[in-house]
Write a protein that holds these residues in place. Structure first.
Motif, PDB file in Angstrom:
ATOM      1  N   SER A   1      -1.560  -2.156  -0.091  1.00  0.00           N
ATOM      2  CA  SER A   1      -1.174  -3.570  -0.161  1.00  0.00           C
ATOM      3  C   SER A   1      -1.441  -4.337   1.127  1.00  0.00           C
ATOM      4  N   GLU A   2      -1.152  -3.746   2.290  1.00  0.00           N
ATOM      5  CA  GLU A   2      -1.354  -4.481   3.538  1.00  0.00           C
ATOM      6  C   GLU A   2      -2.834  -4.733   3.813  1.00  0.00           C
ATOM      7  N   PHE A   3      -3.677  -3.809   3.421  1.00  0.00           N
ATOM      8  CA  PHE A   3      -5.117  -3.999   3.579  1.00  0.00           C
ATOM      9  C   PHE A   3      -5.584  -5.177   2.727  1.00  0.00           C
ATOM     10  N   LEU A   4      -5.124  -5.233   1.475  1.00  0.00           N
ATOM     11  CA  LEU A   4      -5.536  -6.318   0.591  1.00  0.00           C
ATOM     12  C   LEU A   4      -5.018  -7.662   1.088  1.00  0.00           C
ATOM     13  N   ARG A   5      -3.788  -7.704   1.560  1.00  0.00           N
ATOM     14  CA  ARG A   5      -3.258  -8.966   2.103  1.00  0.00           C
ATOM     15  C   ARG A   5      -4.093  -9.437   3.281  1.00  0.00           C
ATOM     16  N   ALA A   6      -4.496  -8.494   4.121  1.00  0.00           N
ATOM     17  CA  ALA A   6      -5.313  -8.845   5.282  1.00  0.00           C
ATOM     18  C   ALA A   6      -6.681  -9.358   4.866  1.00  0.00           C
ATOM     19  N   CYS A   7      -7.110  -9.007   3.651  1.00  0.00           N
ATOM     20  CA  CYS A   7      -8.401  -9.468   3.127  1.00  0.00           C
ATOM     21  C   CYS A   7      -8.276 -10.769   2.341  1.00  0.00           C
ATOM     22  N   GLY A   8      -7.100 -11.366   2.353  1.00  0.00           N
ATOM     23  CA  GLY A   8      -6.921 -12.653   1.696  1.00  0.00           C
ATOM     24  C   GLY A   8      -6.384 -12.594   0.284  1.00  0.00           C
ATOM     25  N   TRP A   9      -5.962 -11.423  -0.186  1.00  0.00           N
ATOM     26  CA  TRP A   9      -5.367 -11.330  -1.515  1.00  0.00           C
ATOM     27  C   TRP A   9      -3.967 -11.931  -1.485  1.00  0.00           C
TER      28      TRP A   9
ATOM     29  N   VAL B   1      -5.346  -2.620   9.224  1.00  0.00           N
ATOM     30  CA  VAL B   1      -5.158  -4.026   8.869  1.00  0.00           C
ATOM     31  C   VAL B   1      -6.062  -4.917   9.714  1.00  0.00           C
ATOM     32  N   SER B   2      -6.149  -4.625  10.999  1.00  0.00           N
ATOM     33  CA  SER B   2      -6.999  -5.428  11.888  1.00  0.00           C
ATOM     34  C   SER B   2      -8.461  -5.340  11.482  1.00  0.00           C
ATOM     35  N   ALA B   3      -8.903  -4.145  11.077  1.00  0.00           N
ATOM     36  CA  ALA B   3     -10.284  -3.975  10.630  1.00  0.00           C
ATOM     37  C   ALA B   3     -10.547  -4.806   9.378  1.00  0.00           C
TER      38      ALA B   3
ATOM     39  N   LEU C   1      -3.546  16.353  -4.384  1.00  0.00           N
ATOM     40  CA  LEU C   1      -2.226  16.861  -4.755  1.00  0.00           C
ATOM     41  C   LEU C   1      -1.155  16.496  -3.729  1.00  0.00           C
ATOM     42  N   ALA C   2      -1.419  15.487  -2.912  1.00  0.00           N
ATOM     43  CA  ALA C   2      -0.506  15.135  -1.820  1.00  0.00           C
ATOM     44  C   ALA C   2       0.631  14.220  -2.243  1.00  0.00           C
ATOM     45  N   GLY C   3       0.638  13.746  -3.478  1.00  0.00           N
ATOM     46  CA  GLY C   3       1.667  12.802  -3.898  1.00  0.00           C
ATOM     47  C   GLY C   3       1.278  11.373  -3.548  1.00  0.00           C
ATOM     48  N   GLY C   4       2.080  10.424  -4.042  1.00  0.00           N
ATOM     49  CA  GLY C   4       1.712   9.018  -3.967  1.00  0.00           C
ATOM     50  C   GLY C   4       1.508   8.439  -2.584  1.00  0.00           C
ATOM     51  N   GLY C   5       2.465   8.631  -1.674  1.00  0.00           N
ATOM     52  CA  GLY C   5       2.333   8.077  -0.333  1.00  0.00           C
ATOM     53  C   GLY C   5       2.853   6.650  -0.219  1.00  0.00           C
ATOM     54  N   ASP C   6       2.572   6.024   0.909  1.00  0.00           N
ATOM     55  CA  ASP C   6       3.092   4.695   1.258  1.00  0.00           C
ATOM     56  C   ASP C   6       2.218   3.613   0.630  1.00  0.00           C
ATOM     57  N   LEU C   7       2.801   2.784  -0.237  1.00  0.00           N
ATOM     58  CA  LEU C   7       2.054   1.735  -0.928  1.00  0.00           C
ATOM     59  C   LEU C   7       1.415   0.740   0.030  1.00  0.00           C
ATOM     60  N   ARG C   8       1.977   0.602   1.219  1.00  0.00           N
ATOM     61  CA  ARG C   8       1.435  -0.368   2.177  1.00  0.00           C
ATOM     62  C   ARG C   8       0.018  -0.018   2.613  1.00  0.00           C
ATOM     63  N   HIS C   9      -0.370   1.236   2.449  1.00  0.00           N
ATOM     64  CA  HIS C   9      -1.746   1.620   2.768  1.00  0.00           C
ATOM     65  C   HIS C   9      -2.731   0.807   1.933  1.00  0.00           C
TER      66      HIS C   9
ATOM     67  N   THR D   1      -0.771   9.163  -8.003  1.00  0.00           N
ATOM     68  CA  THR D   1      -2.113   9.126  -7.424  1.00  0.00           C
ATOM     69  C   THR D   1      -2.000   8.821  -5.937  1.00  0.00           C
ATOM     70  N   PRO D   2      -2.533   9.650  -5.044  1.00  0.00           N
ATOM     71  CA  PRO D   2      -2.426   9.377  -3.610  1.00  0.00           C
ATOM     72  C   PRO D   2      -2.976   7.996  -3.257  1.00  0.00           C
ATOM     73  N   VAL D   3      -2.260   7.282  -2.411  1.00  0.00           N
ATOM     74  CA  VAL D   3      -2.678   5.921  -2.055  1.00  0.00           C
ATOM     75  C   VAL D   3      -4.037   5.913  -1.374  1.00  0.00           C
ATOM     76  N   GLU D   4      -4.405   6.999  -0.708  1.00  0.00           N
ATOM     77  CA  GLU D   4      -5.707   7.059  -0.058  1.00  0.00           C
ATOM     78  C   GLU D   4      -6.839   7.067  -1.090  1.00  0.00           C
ATOM     79  N   ILE D   5      -6.577   7.640  -2.256  1.00  0.00           N
ATOM     80  CA  ILE D   5      -7.573   7.653  -3.325  1.00  0.00           C
ATOM     81  C   ILE D   5      -7.587   6.303  -4.034  1.00  0.00           C
ATOM     82  N   VAL D   6      -6.405   5.726  -4.264  1.00  0.00           N
ATOM     83  CA  VAL D   6      -6.342   4.376  -4.830  1.00  0.00           C
ATOM     84  C   VAL D   6      -7.105   3.404  -3.931  1.00  0.00           C
ATOM     85  N   ALA D   7      -6.890   3.536  -2.620  1.00  0.00           N
ATOM     86  CA  ALA D   7      -7.538   2.631  -1.664  1.00  0.00           C
ATOM     87  C   ALA D   7      -9.051   2.775  -1.665  1.00  0.00           C
TER      88      ALA D   7
END
Length: 266
Positions: free
Chosen positions: A36-44, A232-234, A26-34, A97-103
């Motif tokens: 998107s930046e992870f996926l970019r770092a993985c080569g997306w 991102v580094s991980a 119930l925390a709300g959406g949050g920062d999309l970069r949580h 949907t909280p970005v932490e759950i999407v992630a």
């Protein structure tokens, strides 16, 4: 929150008020970069247009992730083309949907599948969610009653996973997974959904709800930056390690190099 001095703090840096929010659903959406930046770092590949929806494609171009806040109801769409080993599948998640759950789901798309058989219900049962079953539906509900996970088959051949969270004020979101969605991805989602760990939101971004609990914390901008960079580094390190393991260093000489060396010895 225990304070820790990070390297590189500016002399005039001011702490900002944030809140740890429970339950995370119930925390709300949050920062999309949580996400998107992870996926970019993985080569997306980022296929987003300027001032348009977020669009990211997997390295093999079989999966597309989008976030569109400009349409109603808006939110996340994850779609995979059919492959030789997997049917086409789609996941839709509401914009709140909280970005932490999407992630929990999208991070799993960047990792190899586990050899263990997935179990969607196990993470929920570990957190003492209540489960019920009838002829068509199998449902798990959080102890406070605000979040749920359900497998439903409304008619033969028409099944899906359905999840979400709602409070008494009407805040919330829903998520739908086609029945062909790989089970390990649904389990990754249910694990993130059921996690008891709170999530952090800045002041002014906490939903007005009588069913959430908040803890006020003071956070320096450099702390937030360091936490984001660590994630991102991980991702980059894990991607590099998988690439190295798959491709490895060249251990045999090229044929032309061997021939050249033989000529040189004559």
């Amino acid at each position: 929150m225990k304070r820790k001095h990070w390297q590189g703090w500016g002399p005039g840096e001011q702490a900002e008020q944030h809140y740890l929010v429970e339950p995370r659903s119930l925390a709300g959406g949050g920062d999309l970069r949580h996400v998107s930046e992870f996926l970019r770092a993985c080569g997306w590949q980022d296929k987003s247009k300027r001032n348009g929806p977020l669009v990211l494609d997997s390295p093999d171009r079989t999966i597309r992730i989008g976030y569109n806040p400009y349409v109603q109801p808006g939110g996340w769409t994850i779609h995979s083309k059919a492959t030789a080993h997997q049917d086409e599948w789609t996941v839709s998640l509401g914009r709140h949907t909280p970005v932490e759950i999407v992630a929990g789901l999208t991070d799993a798309l960047t990792r190899p599948r586990s050899a263990h058989a997935p179990n969607v219900w196990a993470p929920l049962q570990e957190q003492h969610w209540d489960t019920t079953r009838d002829a068509e539906h199998f449902t798990a509900r959080s102890p406070d009653g605000t979040a749920w996970m359900q497998f439903r088959e409304d008619q033969p051949g028409h099944a899906m996973w359905w999840s979400g969270a709602h409070d008494q004020q009407g805040n919330g979101w829903t998520a739908m997974f086609t029945a062909s969605t790989p089970m390990h991805l649904v389990q990754a989602f249910s694990t993130a959904l059921a996690s008891p760990e709170p999530v952090m939101r800045p002041r002014g971004r906490v939903p007005h709800s009588t069913q959430i609990r908040t803890t006020s914390v003071s956070v320096l901008p450099s702390q937030l930056s360091a936490w984001q960079q660590a994630r991102v580094s991980a991702a980059r390190a894990a991607t590099w390690a998988r690439t190295w393991t798959t491709n490895g260093p060249r251990t045999t000489a090229r044929p032309h190099a061997t021939a050249s060396h033989a000529r040189a010895r004559r």
